[in-house]
Design an enzyme around this catalytic site. Structure first.
Site, PDB file in Angstrom:
ATOM      1  N   ASP A 269      35.131  30.295  43.022  1.00  0.00           N
ATOM      2  CA  ASP A 269      36.172  31.218  43.456  1.00  0.00           C
ATOM      3  C   ASP A 269      37.271  31.194  42.384  1.00  0.00           C
ATOM      4  O   ASP A 269      37.236  30.411  41.426  1.00  0.00           O
ATOM      5  CB  ASP A 269      36.708  30.828  44.848  1.00  0.00           C
TER       6      ASP A 269
HETATM    7  C1  GLC Z   1      39.899  35.406  45.966  1.00  0.00           C
HETATM    8  C2  GLC Z   1      38.971  35.149  47.147  1.00  0.00           C
HETATM    9  C3  GLC Z   1      37.557  35.534  46.898  1.00  0.00           C
HETATM   10  C4  GLC Z   1      37.523  36.723  45.955  1.00  0.00           C
HETATM   11  C5  GLC Z   1      38.025  36.238  44.614  1.00  0.00           C
HETATM   12  C6  GLC Z   1      38.086  37.374  43.592  1.00  0.00           C
HETATM   13  O1  GLC Z   1      40.833  34.377  45.865  1.00  0.00           O
HETATM   14  O2  GLC Z   1      38.965  33.857  47.728  1.00  0.00           O
HETATM   15  O3  GLC Z   1      36.954  35.812  48.156  1.00  0.00           O
HETATM   16  O4  GLC Z   1      36.214  37.225  45.834  1.00  0.00           O
HETATM   17  O5  GLC Z   1      39.286  35.607  44.703  1.00  0.00           O
HETATM   18  O6  GLC Z   1      39.072  38.288  43.958  1.00  0.00           O
END
Ligand code: GLC
Length: 743
Positions: A269
């Site tokens: 993430d």
């Molecule tokens: C965010 C989220 C994740 C998302 C990623 C990209 O913090 O936790 O679900 O896909 O970053 O935006």
């Protein structure tokens, strides 16, 4: 070429494998490390900012760029100017639509309609693909039992089976049969694993999940997505039993790779690799890169820990070159599957008016099937225009084109939103006078100065539609609430308008279950719409006036008050289960009552033991009556199939759809078992006055679970079975699974 994502039937085809192995053999170490590095390229001048890094093969993927010219410019550099011409992945959170917005995932989950969910994902993929996106970070299949958590809005509910069925449908919708189709995009099941169990419903918080819960609750939806061929999996931010998921070898290697054989891409993430230092599981960012690489994270989303440290780690032998080659191979495999080496620009035709309208029709149908009828006293709904001369439309969510879309709508075209007010005006025409009073300028407002106008509008009208709930920003990532009641002065608004004495219908738009008990008695009817998306207005107008009949069922439990959380249907029985008889409410306790511990059971003095609305609950404009539950046998062996049938009658006046649910209870197990588990469901439309027979089949695999010895399988013994319209009712039967029975 067979779909390289088709893992069930064959490993990667030899030709692809040869292609990848040959390419890897030609890559320098820096070029390999570059294939592990995803950057945020959201700047308008990203094509300039990152061209050099792309040209030297330092970037494998970008995220948050949806300007097609910028994407094409960077792709051109990658494909035509870098040494090996390896194309870029283009990632974006396409969660429930792109320009045209479907209901929130929790709203789509309320439809219990995998085909509809798949169609919405397919539409979103087409629209996103048109912008150059080829990788989305969805479906989110985190099981959530805590509506304080802002991301309950984007989950598919509290049940592993329902979330798995719908998550797999989203994967199919995004990826199709061949993800190299430019109208499809690679999916990503997230957040592996347990993010929905963030303590206190506070985002990013610690999760402590015992193995039994991990195996039987939190992992199954991911396995369903993996079985559906999901291209990638994203790690959770969370501290998982003391070892954050993004560096957790047990999760990412033992379970995902060794046990499940997942050979797709694991992406961290956002900045989660670097955050291992913040967690305090690593001292330095270099240690974090080592921990994640060894655990099995292939792509570093924007922390740059891999590009900063992997060369040193490989040279020192802390991370093997073989490990890195495996990571690179998986990423190249995804790019091959997407067809990016042959067609890096993946053109999708321009959106035509008819295509756009088909998309709007689809999300309208999704909205109709996502709205849950929670209450309908004296059948106030549907309204009949012939009996109406005037209608008061009140509240902060009646005309909120952006808020009705909900969270995760970065690319929404808000001009496509049709609000309830607009749709009701269109429908009323000159026949019904619409009196609109916003009453509160936001859902958080405490300024009650316009309440007088609202009450006057209600008093002067034949009926009142009260549009309440949460603005979109009050749920979603990092937007958690400790108090999940109607925000601001909305409860006061209900009581004020109630005083006008007219039929009062509440339409609630929110990103989570709200604790509605304080206002429920004041509302004659309640439609719970979540955030219904672009076509909220037309969908709600159809439901309010009966051109559509509510069919949705809750995918999550609604608590009476926040203090009941966590409260969910598939709970364990405990040694002292509460019953209606055993519960003693605070007002029932005599003054000076003698203290005792005898007869005590699991409940709250000020809330009892039941939720406000149970999982699977939802009303209709008709009545469905279940009868004649029949099991083909009352004892089955492991090889047998249990046939279940029930008669379902639509005893009302309107054709309607019921979501028939089948639950079991494994009475005794090597670990304690839930008091109910959803095992099958089906949607069936029945004409007014008609009856149909609904059939299900259960096999040993449906009864299987991860047992105390960690093996997976069914255990002999007695089972209860229910078939009905929610998790708290239904016709009941019993059967047994026996070892000594052979067909
Ligand atoms: C965010 C989220 C994740 C998302 C990623 C990209 O913090 O936790 O679900 O896909 O970053 O935006």
């Amino acid at each position: 070429m067979a779909d390289a994502l088709d893992r069930d039937h064959e490993a990667m085809p030899a030709s692809t494998q040869t292609f990848i192995e040959t390419l890897i053999s030609r890559m320098t170490l820096r070029e390999k490390i570059g294939q592990l590095n995803q950057i945020n390229a959201s700047e308008p001048d990203a094509a300039t900012l990152y061209a050099d890094e792309v040209r030297c093969g330092g970037i494998t993927a970008i995220i948050n760029q949806v300007d097609r010219t910028v994407i094409d410019a960077l792709q051109k550099v990658a494909v035509e100017e870098s040494r090996l011409g390896i194309p870029l992945l283009v990632g974006r959170d396409v969660i429930h639509g792109f320009e045209t917005i479907a209901p929130l995932p929790i709203g789509q989950a309320s439809s219990w309609n995998p085909d509809l969910v798949e169609a919405c994902a397919e539409r979103a993929a087409l629209d996103a693909g048109r912008s150059g996106v080829n990788w989305t970070f969805a479906p989110m299949v985190d099981i959530c039992r805590d509506p304080r958590w802002g991301r309950v809005a984007e989950c598919l509910g509290e049940d592993p089976y329902l979330a798995g069925q719908l998550g797999a449908a989203m994967v199919r919708g995004f990826q199709g049969q061949d993800v190299s189709d430019p109208g499809r995009i690679a999916a990503c099941a997230k957040h592996f694993v347990g993010y929905g169990a963030s303590e206190g419903g506070r985002d990013y918080n610690t999760t402590n999940i015992p193995e039994n819960e991990l195996r039987n609750i939190f992992l199954p939806p991911f396995k369903a997505c993996l079985d559906a061929g999901v291209a990638s999996i994203m790690t959770s931010f969370g501290d998982f039993d003391g070892v954050p998921a993004t560096g957790n070898e047990y999760l990412l290697d033992q379970i995902l790779r060794q046990e499940w054989g997942f050979d797709g891409v694991v992406v961290s993430d956002w900045d989660a690799i670097h955050q291992l230092c913040v967690h305090g599981i690593t001292e330095t960012d270099c240690d974090a890169a080592e921990m994640s690489a060894r655990a099995g994270v292939d792509v570093d989303m924007v922390s740059r820990s891999y590009s900063d440290h992997l060369e040193t780690l490989i040279e020192s032998g802390k991370v093997s070159l073989e490990q890195v080659d495996g990571m690179v191979a998986r990423i190249l495999g995804l790019k091959v599957a997407l067809g990016l080496f042959n067609d890096p620009y993946r053109r999708v035709g321009e959106e035509t008016t008819s295509s756009r309208n088909r998309g709007l029709d689809l999300v309208k149908q999704a909205a109709i099937e996502s709205v849950v009828l929670l209450k309908n006293d004296e059948r106030q709904l549907p309204l009949t225009t012939s009996k109406l001369n005037s209608l008061a439309v009140i509240g902060p969510m009646a005309d909120a084109p952006m808020d009705q879309l909900g969270t995760w709508v970065f690319d929404a075209d808000v001009s496509r939103s049709i609000t309830p007010l607009r749709a009701l005006r269109d429908r009323a025409g000159d026949n019904v006078k619409i009196r609109h009073v916003e009453a509160l300028d936001t859902t958080r407002s405490r300024d009650t100065r316009a309440f007088g106008d609202a009450v006057a509008a209600a008093a002067a009208s034949d009926a009142v539609l009260l549009f309440l709930g949460e603005e979109a920003i009050l749920s979603g990532e990092a937007h958690c609430r400790a108090d999940i009641s109607l925000p601001g002065a909305q409860e006061d608004l209900v009581r004020a308008v109630r005083a006008a004495g007219k039929p009062l219908i509440g339409i609630i738009m929110a990103g989570r279950p709200l604790t509605l008990e304080p206002v429920l008695d004041d509302l004659d009817a309640v439609l719970y719409a979540w955030h219904p998306g672009s076509m909220a207005g037309p969908a709600l107008a159809d439901l309010i006036f009966g051109d559509a009949v509510p069919s949705a069922k809750l995918p999550v439990t609604f608590p009476k008050m926040v203090g009941q959380i966590p409260i969910y249907y598939n709970q364990k029985n405990t040694g002292r289960p509460a019953t209606d008889e055993s519960v003693c409410l605070i007002d029932d306790i005599a003054v000076g009552a003698e203290q005792t511990s005898f007869g005590m059971t699991a409940f709250h003095l000020d809330a009892g033991h039941k939720p406000l609305f149970p999982f699977g609950f939802g009303l209709s404009y008709t009545n469905f009556e279940y009868s004649d539950l029949n099991l083909s046998r009352d004892v089955i062996g492991r090889q047998d199939c249990l046939d279940i049938s029930v008669s379902l009658t639509n005893s009302g006046q309107v054709d309607a759809t019921e979501i028939v649910q089948l639950y079991i209870r494994d009475r005794v197990g090597s670990v304690t078992r839930p008091v109910r588990e959803l095992k099958k469901f089906t949607r069936i439309k029945i004409a007014a006055g008609q009856s149909r027979t609904v059939k299900f089949q259960l096999t040993e695999n449906d009864l299987a679970f991860t047992r105390r010895d960690r093996s997976f399988g069914a255990e002999p013994g007695r089972f209860d079975l229910w078939v009905g319209g929610d998790s708290a009712s239904g016709l009941e039967a019993q059967f047994a699974l026996r070892e000594d029975v052979t067909t």
